[in-house]
Design an enzyme around this catalytic site. Structure first.
Site, PDB file in Angstrom:
ATOM      1  N   ASN A  25      -8.582  -6.034  14.089  1.00 35.48           N
ATOM      2  CA  ASN A  25      -8.706  -4.828  13.254  1.00 35.48           C
ATOM      3  C   ASN A  25     -10.230  -4.685  13.246  1.00 35.48           C
ATOM      4  O   ASN A  25     -10.826  -5.538  12.650  1.00 35.48           O
ATOM      5  CB  ASN A  25      -8.159  -5.234  11.902  1.00 35.48           C
ATOM      6  CG  ASN A  25      -6.800  -5.611  11.723  1.00 35.48           C
ATOM      7  OD1 ASN A  25      -5.798  -5.248  12.668  1.00 35.48           O
ATOM      8  ND2 ASN A  25      -6.218  -5.637  10.740  1.00 35.48           N
ATOM      9  N   GLU A  39      -5.555   1.996  -1.323  1.00 40.20           N
ATOM     10  CA  GLU A  39      -6.346   1.404  -0.460  1.00 40.20           C
ATOM     11  C   GLU A  39      -7.158   0.120  -1.318  1.00 40.20           C
ATOM     12  O   GLU A  39      -8.261  -0.136  -1.427  1.00 40.20           O
ATOM     13  CB  GLU A  39      -7.594   2.169   0.106  1.00 40.20           C
ATOM     14  CG  GLU A  39      -8.528   1.873   1.030  1.00 40.20           C
ATOM     15  CD  GLU A  39      -7.808   1.344   2.195  1.00 40.20           C
ATOM     16  OE1 GLU A  39      -8.022  -0.061   2.831  1.00 40.20           O
ATOM     17  OE2 GLU A  39      -6.723   1.913   2.913  1.00 40.20           O
ATOM     18  N   TRP A  40      -6.422  -0.967  -1.780  1.00 42.14           N
ATOM     19  CA  TRP A  40      -6.383  -2.057  -2.301  1.00 42.14           C
ATOM     20  C   TRP A  40      -7.502  -1.811  -3.596  1.00 42.14           C
ATOM     21  O   TRP A  40      -7.429  -0.970  -4.348  1.00 42.14           O
ATOM     22  CB  TRP A  40      -7.312  -3.105  -1.399  1.00 42.14           C
ATOM     23  CG  TRP A  40      -6.281  -3.177  -0.194  1.00 42.14           C
ATOM     24  CD1 TRP A  40      -6.447  -3.020   1.072  1.00 42.14           C
ATOM     25  CD2 TRP A  40      -4.935  -3.945  -0.392  1.00 42.14           C
ATOM     26  NE1 TRP A  40      -5.424  -3.427   1.829  1.00 42.14           N
ATOM     27  CE2 TRP A  40      -4.467  -3.751   0.868  1.00 42.14           C
ATOM     28  CE3 TRP A  40      -4.197  -4.325  -1.493  1.00 42.14           C
ATOM     29  CZ2 TRP A  40      -3.183  -4.167   1.349  1.00 42.14           C
ATOM     30  CZ3 TRP A  40      -2.868  -4.909  -1.215  1.00 42.14           C
ATOM     31  CH2 TRP A  40      -2.452  -4.477   0.237  1.00 42.14           C
ATOM     32  N   GLN A  61       0.749  -1.046   0.009  1.00 42.63           N
ATOM     33  CA  GLN A  61       0.153  -0.132  -0.152  1.00 42.63           C
ATOM     34  C   GLN A  61       0.783   1.261   0.024  1.00 42.63           C
ATOM     35  O   GLN A  61       0.321   2.293  -0.368  1.00 42.63           O
ATOM     36  CB  GLN A  61      -0.933  -0.002   1.113  1.00 42.63           C
ATOM     37  CG  GLN A  61      -2.069  -1.151   1.000  1.00 42.63           C
ATOM     38  CD  GLN A  61      -2.999  -1.402   2.274  1.00 42.63           C
ATOM     39  OE1 GLN A  61      -2.623  -1.835   3.157  1.00 42.63           O
ATOM     40  NE2 GLN A  61      -4.153  -0.743   2.281  1.00 42.63           N
ATOM     41  N   GLU A 106      -5.610  -2.207  13.830  1.00 40.50           N
ATOM     42  CA  GLU A 106      -6.256  -1.358  12.968  1.00 40.50           C
ATOM     43  C   GLU A 106      -7.355  -0.690  13.342  1.00 40.50           C
ATOM     44  O   GLU A 106      -8.206  -1.479  13.917  1.00 40.50           O
ATOM     45  CB  GLU A 106      -6.348  -2.017  11.607  1.00 40.50           C
ATOM     46  CG  GLU A 106      -5.118  -2.386  10.676  1.00 40.50           C
ATOM     47  CD  GLU A 106      -5.337  -2.781   9.215  1.00 40.50           C
ATOM     48  OE1 GLU A 106      -6.324  -2.589   8.780  1.00 40.50           O
ATOM     49  OE2 GLU A 106      -4.513  -3.593   8.981  1.00 40.50           O
ATOM     50  N   TYR A 115     -13.248  -1.889  12.429  1.00 38.55           N
ATOM     51  CA  TYR A 115     -13.851  -0.769  11.728  1.00 38.55           C
ATOM     52  C   TYR A 115     -15.176  -0.219  11.630  1.00 38.55           C
ATOM     53  O   TYR A 115     -15.437   0.794  11.952  1.00 38.55           O
ATOM     54  CB  TYR A 115     -13.441  -0.725  10.032  1.00 38.55           C
ATOM     55  CG  TYR A 115     -12.337  -0.828   9.785  1.00 38.55           C
ATOM     56  CD1 TYR A 115     -11.465   0.406   9.658  1.00 38.55           C
ATOM     57  CD2 TYR A 115     -11.286  -1.803   9.712  1.00 38.55           C
ATOM     58  CE1 TYR A 115     -10.041   0.637   9.211  1.00 38.55           C
ATOM     59  CE2 TYR A 115      -9.842  -1.696   9.519  1.00 38.55           C
ATOM     60  CZ  TYR A 115      -9.176  -0.504   8.962  1.00 38.55           C
ATOM     61  OH  TYR A 115      -7.939  -0.589   8.791  1.00 38.55           O
ATOM     62  N   ASN A 175      -1.880 -10.857   8.307  1.00 39.30           N
ATOM     63  CA  ASN A 175      -2.991  -9.813   8.565  1.00 39.30           C
ATOM     64  C   ASN A 175      -4.466 -10.169   7.788  1.00 39.30           C
ATOM     65  O   ASN A 175      -4.343 -10.669   6.830  1.00 39.30           O
ATOM     66  CB  ASN A 175      -2.665  -8.601   7.893  1.00 39.30           C
ATOM     67  CG  ASN A 175      -3.676  -7.375   8.158  1.00 39.30           C
ATOM     68  OD1 ASN A 175      -3.664  -6.897   9.401  1.00 39.30           O
ATOM     69  ND2 ASN A 175      -4.290  -6.994   6.933  1.00 39.30           N
ATOM     70  N   GLU A 176      -5.353 -10.186   8.576  1.00 34.75           N
ATOM     71  CA  GLU A 176      -6.869 -10.402   8.215  1.00 34.75           C
ATOM     72  C   GLU A 176      -6.985 -11.629   7.140  1.00 34.75           C
ATOM     73  O   GLU A 176      -7.281 -11.485   6.113  1.00 34.75           O
ATOM     74  CB  GLU A 176      -7.387  -9.220   7.447  1.00 34.75           C
ATOM     75  CG  GLU A 176      -7.448  -8.018   8.478  1.00 34.75           C
ATOM     76  CD  GLU A 176      -8.003  -6.889   7.774  1.00 34.75           C
ATOM     77  OE1 GLU A 176      -8.564  -6.889   6.670  1.00 34.75           O
ATOM     78  OE2 GLU A 176      -8.252  -5.960   8.520  1.00 34.75           O
ATOM     79  N   ARG A 178       3.588   0.314  13.056  1.00 37.54           N
ATOM     80  CA  ARG A 178       3.177  -1.211  12.541  1.00 37.54           C
ATOM     81  C   ARG A 178       3.488  -1.072  10.944  1.00 37.54           C
ATOM     82  O   ARG A 178       2.707  -0.420  10.224  1.00 37.54           O
ATOM     83  CB  ARG A 178       1.750  -1.613  12.818  1.00 37.54           C
ATOM     84  CG  ARG A 178       1.700  -3.241  12.337  1.00 37.54           C
ATOM     85  CD  ARG A 178       0.037  -3.495  12.449  1.00 37.54           C
ATOM     86  NE  ARG A 178      -0.091  -4.587  11.803  1.00 37.54           N
ATOM     87  CZ  ARG A 178      -1.298  -4.941  11.184  1.00 37.54           C
ATOM     88  NH1 ARG A 178      -2.442  -4.070  11.201  1.00 37.54           N
ATOM     89  NH2 ARG A 178      -1.227  -6.020  10.387  1.00 37.54           N
ATOM     90  N   TRP A 230      -5.371   3.221  11.614  1.00 36.18           N
ATOM     91  CA  TRP A 230      -5.078   3.102  10.333  1.00 36.18           C
ATOM     92  C   TRP A 230      -5.479   4.225   9.564  1.00 36.18           C
ATOM     93  O   TRP A 230      -6.557   4.523   9.514  1.00 36.18           O
ATOM     94  CB  TRP A 230      -5.964   1.709   9.563  1.00 36.18           C
ATOM     95  CG  TRP A 230      -5.736   1.386   8.225  1.00 36.18           C
ATOM     96  CD1 TRP A 230      -6.226   2.285   7.385  1.00 36.18           C
ATOM     97  CD2 TRP A 230      -4.485   0.879   7.558  1.00 36.18           C
ATOM     98  NE1 TRP A 230      -5.753   1.692   6.133  1.00 36.18           N
ATOM     99  CE2 TRP A 230      -4.682   1.018   6.330  1.00 36.18           C
ATOM    100  CE3 TRP A 230      -3.319   0.118   8.210  1.00 36.18           C
ATOM    101  CZ2 TRP A 230      -3.678   0.293   5.617  1.00 36.18           C
ATOM    102  CZ3 TRP A 230      -2.703  -0.624   7.373  1.00 36.18           C
ATOM    103  CH2 TRP A 230      -2.619  -0.357   6.036  1.00 36.18           C
ATOM    104  N   HIS A 248       0.876  -9.262   4.628  1.00 37.28           N
ATOM    105  CA  HIS A 248      -0.219  -8.355   4.436  1.00 37.28           C
ATOM    106  C   HIS A 248      -0.702  -8.403   3.070  1.00 37.28           C
ATOM    107  O   HIS A 248      -0.578  -7.434   2.412  1.00 37.28           O
ATOM    108  CB  HIS A 248       0.147  -7.000   4.903  1.00 37.28           C
ATOM    109  CG  HIS A 248      -1.145  -6.130   5.175  1.00 37.28           C
ATOM    110  ND1 HIS A 248      -1.087  -5.648   6.580  1.00 37.28           N
ATOM    111  CD2 HIS A 248      -2.106  -5.557   4.629  1.00 37.28           C
ATOM    112  CE1 HIS A 248      -2.381  -4.736   6.431  1.00 37.28           C
ATOM    113  NE2 HIS A 248      -2.930  -4.914   5.314  1.00 37.28           N
TER     114      HIS A 248
END
Length: 476
Positions: free
Chosen positions: A312, A431-432, A23, A380, A314, A169-170, A80, A424, A125
């Site tokens: 994480n 952003e993907w 990213q 995050e 949101y 990650n995730e 991180r 984050w 990630h």
């Protein structure tokens, strides 16, 4: 008073911000780096916003000094970051080490430590080396041993200075978005089958790496290892309706429980997840074990392979039953719930991100109660901006203020052992699937400017004030 939020935290509380390699780094083929699945996914124009890519991104590979200035300006105690597996090991294996990649991460780590900033490193990630994808990627059982070799290489090379490690990650996002819906690399849409296999191999890979650290490196390096799990908070749309209550429980099991249950509770997937998948499998003429695998006695045990709980978070959802029209096998059909937004929740930037700070407190309490009161790092949490950039991001300031206040309540009133909070993100980045259209940064990055200049948002200044207040406050 905004700054009073910092008063509620112990003096040794960890204050961080997070990024990931693909990213921010750019330099996608610089100095011997191998291709990753996100390089491939973007270059094949697989559906990223306006066909954007991370070839340059924030150019942190060349502009690391600017990032370091941002980190210092915030007064972070921790940063991180993630390592690019294919920058260190271009073909994915330690047979071929890219020394320029090693030098880059050594410099980043050493610079941070020299500025009295501790490091949390994520090994994976989302950016699998393309060479390993070519062997079957996360669907292949052999990927776990390859990940373990990579992890051991990193522990050996950097573990004298890195004391907090995230293996993966995730995994939920990688499995679902990468292999069920196809919105993320590698872009597979093998509904109802691939995602469970991928999740299983990620858990196997994580467990192998944890055991490697535990048996070989822990005694001398004295670090801690976990994996970062993403979850929304789910609650029943109608708390008096039994079906809504069980639907919310099922949603938590399929999201957080999928990975946390094997590691923190039983060594296997949640019963409600397994039984839901088996029920759908029988209806469609499959065996449940074919889809949601069993853990083998030949692999290192997965139970107990986390030294802390990394979350994480949101957003939140209200949950009611049913709503799946899928006639074929799919994760959606297995889960069989409908998620809705409460109309009272403000939505920021992207349509999925309803701002629900109290959901974080509820989720933290759930983690304490269900997963044996672990140490928790929020690895995050953030707020998105879309459209023209607003440096005076008042809404995001309010978001951080209320979220950090909810974390304090979780600690003080609910007794959750929260050790740290990572925003984050440090700066706007790739952003993907949303490309550069969605901005989560504490610093604005001007992607139209060749210098990629970084400018602090008001929210970054307010976050810095909270941190300064916390560092100077008397401990709780």
């Amino acid at each position: 008073d905004f700054q009073s939020e910092g008063n509620m935290f112990p003096r040794d509380f960890v204050w961080g911000a997070a990024t990931s390699a693909y990213q921010i780094e750019g330099g996608w083929q610089a100095d011997g780096k191998g291709a990753s699945i996100w390089d491939t996914f973007c270059h094949e124009k697989s559906g990223v916003f306006e066909n954007q890519n991370g070839d340059v991104a924030c150019n942190s590979y060349e502009l690391w000094n600017k990032d370091l200035e941002c980190i210092q300006q915030l007064g972070l105690t921790h940063y991180r970051l993630s390592f690019s597996w294919s920058r260190l090991l271009p073909d994915g294996t330690p047979k071929n080490v890219n020394q320029r990649g090693v030098q880059y991460y050594n410099r980043v780590i050493n610079d941070l430590l020299a500025c009295k900033v501790s490091v949390m490193v994520t090994l994976y990630h989302f950016d699998l080396p393309q060479a390993i994808q070519n062997l079957g990627g996360w669907k292949s059982p052999g990927v776990a041993a390859l990940f373990n070799d990579y992890a051991k290489f990193c522990f050996e090379t950097f573990g004298d200075r890195v004391k907090l490690w995230i293996t993966i990650n995730e995994p939920h996002t990688c499995a679902k978005l990468g292999h069920e819906v196809g919105l993320h690399a590698p872009g597979l849409k093998e509904k109802g089958t691939a995602a469970y296999m991928v999740g299983h191999n990620m858990l196997r890979a994580h467990a192998m790496a944890w055991h490697s650290y535990n048996s070989v490196y822990r005694a001398t390096q004295k670090g801690e290892v976990s994996l970062a799990l993403n979850s929304d908070w789910f609650e029943p749309l109608d708390p008096s309706c039994h079906e809504d209550v069980t639907s919310a429980e099922r949603d938590l099991a399929f999201t957080l429980g999928w990975f946390a249950w094997p590691i923190f509770v039983t060594g296997d997937y949640p019963d409600i997840m397994r039984s839901a998948i088996e029920t759908q499998s029988k209806m469609m003429g499959y065996s449940g074990d074919m889809r949601l695998p069993r853990f083998s006695k030949d692999d290192p045990p997965v139970l107990g392979t986390a030294d802390f709980f990394a979350l994480n978070y949101y957003t939140s959802r209200k949950v009611t039953s049913g709503g799946c029209g899928d006639q074929m096998l799919s994760m959606k059909r297995d889960l069989n719930v409908e998620e809705v937004l409460d109309p009272s929740w403000p939505v920021c930037g992207v349509s999925w991100l309803a701002v629900v700070p109290c959901g974080l407190r509820k989720l933290l309490k759930y983690i304490k109660d269900v997963f044996n009161n672990p140490k928790v790092y929020i690895t995050e949490n953030g707020f998105a901006q879309v459209g023209p950039a607003q440096i005076e991001d008042v809404d995001r300031c309010e978001f951080y203020k209320s979220t950090i206040s909810e974390v304090a309540k979780a600690m003080e009133e609910d007794g959750v052992n929260v050790c740290g909070y990572f925003a984050w993100s440090l700066m706007d980045n790739f952003e993907w699937a949303d490309g550069f259209s969605v901005r989560f940064g504490l610093f604005h990055v001007d992607f139209s400017d060749a210098e990629l200049s970084r400018t602090i948002y008001q929210s970054g200044q307010e976050y810095a004030k909270i941190i300064a207040k916390s560092k100077s406050a008397s401990p709780i």
